[in-house]
Write an enzyme that holds these catalytic residues in place. Structure first.
Site, PDB file in Angstrom:
ATOM      1  N   ALA A  52      12.230   7.577  19.185  1.00 58.46           N
ATOM      2  CA  ALA A  52      10.882   7.080  19.460  1.00 58.46           C
ATOM      3  C   ALA A  52      10.081   7.025  18.176  1.00 58.46           C
ATOM      4  O   ALA A  52      10.203   7.901  17.317  1.00 58.46           O
ATOM      5  CB  ALA A  52      10.169   7.967  20.471  1.00 58.46           C
ATOM      6  N   ASP A  53       9.267   5.992  18.071  1.00 56.07           N
ATOM      7  CA  ASP A  53       8.303   5.917  16.984  1.00 56.07           C
ATOM      8  C   ASP A  53       6.927   6.399  17.425  1.00 56.07           C
ATOM      9  O   ASP A  53       6.139   6.840  16.600  1.00 56.07           O
ATOM     10  CB  ASP A  53       8.221   4.487  16.452  1.00 56.07           C
ATOM     11  N   ARG A  54       6.657   6.306  18.726  1.00 53.34           N
ATOM     12  CA  ARG A  54       5.405   6.847  19.259  1.00 53.34           C
ATOM     13  C   ARG A  54       5.550   7.025  20.767  1.00 53.34           C
ATOM     14  O   ARG A  54       5.948   6.097  21.474  1.00 53.34           O
ATOM     15  CB  ARG A  54       4.228   5.913  18.945  1.00 53.34           C
ATOM     16  N   ALA A  87       7.112   3.758  22.453  1.00 54.52           N
ATOM     17  CA  ALA A  87       7.426   2.670  21.525  1.00 54.52           C
ATOM     18  C   ALA A  87       8.656   3.059  20.717  1.00 54.52           C
ATOM     19  O   ALA A  87       8.709   4.138  20.124  1.00 54.52           O
ATOM     20  CB  ALA A  87       6.250   2.397  20.594  1.00 54.52           C
TER      21      ALA A  87
END
EC number: 5.3.1.23
Length: 353
Positions: free
Chosen positions: A240-242, A250
């Site tokens: 995950a990036d966010r 995201a």
């Protein structure tokens, strides 16, 4: 063997240029914040944890060389602002910048410039150790959670993009779970998607798998649903990036469709990410800013055109997976949580952006 994407000793930083993998293994010297920004922006280094670490270490290198003597607090603030703008979707750099800036301002009230310089550098250097320790916890929690559903069998995992040692300070997040399963002797096979258009799966995850001896198979992105049906996939595990307050996540574009396919096939879908990738200030994925990359990254490969000249291109780097599709859970260094449990579990542990 654990691959080394970041080489750091006080005053010196080198990064493995991931644009050249797997054809060449080249370490680039990072001598300044400008170098760090360019390495992040160009994707020589990528992965949300690694972005934050390299960004902050580039600042440490410049500070060690004596930068910021006239106004160190302003220099740190301006540098962090610049680094945060390189790739805005990944939350880790923004969180690290905020926490480091708060630390710097507090320390500046009691210390002279050189004492403050040493304190800031020390704070940054601790990020490396924290990241590796957190990743090992993620790997162990994730492996045990997956194995709890198949107590006697080896497991087959499907993953997307690259989330291993090349995307972190070491060990990895989603690939850290795979690493833990492998160390336990319970990994039957890893399926990794090629991850177009930047091919992080084919270039990087496959590279790590071969280097570290994982039983692994590379597939195209369009084969994922078929693999779920035909290859006895136990679980899908992605990074995950966010991750926002309701669990919407995201991650590399293509993750969303994997979650839909996993739901259809009744396969648990997990997100593996440190708590520093969780952003409780955003209520849902609709609030996440999605980075768009240049058209050339889709229309050419290694500079060779592969698309019809003049075609329009839409090239988002990420998509958002709704929390309802994250059926296995969100694996953090604090434990494994359902999306509905995440906010309560992390409230008080994180400083909201």
């Amino acid at each position: 063997m654990t691959l080394e994407a970041i080489r750091y000793r006080s005053g010196s930083l080198q990064i493995l240029n991931q644009l050249l993998l797997p054809r060449e293994t080249v370490y680039d010297e990072i001598r300044s914040v400008r170098d760090g920004y360019e390495a992040i922006k160009s994707m020589k280094v990528r992965g949300a944890p690694a972005i934050a670490i390299v960004g902050c270490l580039s600042l440490a290198v410049e500070l060690r060389a004596g930068a910021g003597a006239e106004d160190l607090v302003s220099f740190v603030r301006d540098s962090l602002c610049h680094l945060t703008s390189a790739r805005p979707t990944a939350v880790n750099m923004g969180r690290a910048a905020r926490e480091l800036m708060e630390f710097t301002e507090n320390e500046s009230m009691e210390k002279n410039t050189e004492q403050l310089r040493d304190s800031v550098i020390g704070w940054i250097e601790e990020m490396l150790e924290r990241d590796v320790n957190d990743n090992k916890k993620i790997g162990n929690y994730g492996a045990q959670h997956i194995l709890s559903g198949v107590p006697r069998d080896s497991v087959t995992i499907l993953t997307h993009c690259n989330t291993g040692s090349l995307a972190t300070a070491g060990y990895g997040t989603a690939l850290g779970v795979v690493r833990s399963l492998h160390m336990l002797g319970r990994l039957k096979r890893l399926y990794c998607t090629e991850t177009r258009p930047y091919n992080q799966g084919a270039r990087l995850t496959a590279y790590e798998a071969v280097a570290e001896g994982f039983p692994a198979t590379l597939i195209t992105d369009s084969m994922a649903a078929l693999a779920m049906r035909e290859k006895s996939i136990t679980a899908v595990v992605v990074g995950a990036d966010r991750v926002v307050a309701n669990g919407d996540t995201a991650n590399k574009v293509g993750t969303y469709q994997l979650a839909i396919a996993a739901k259809h096939h009744g396969i648990p879908f997990y997100v593996a990410a440190p708590s520093t990738s969780c952003d409780l200030s955003l209520e849902s994925g609709r609030d996440i800013v999605i980075e768009e990359r240049p058209a050339e990254e889709l229309t050419s490969i290694n500079g060779v055109p592969v698309a019809a000249p003049g075609i329009d291109v839409w090239n988002p780097a990420f998509d958002v997976t709704p929390h309802q599709l994250i059926t296995g859970g969100i694996i953090t260094e604090l434990g494994v949580f359902l999306p509905s449990e995440l906010q309560a579990a992390l409230t008080g542990r994180l400083t909201a952006l």
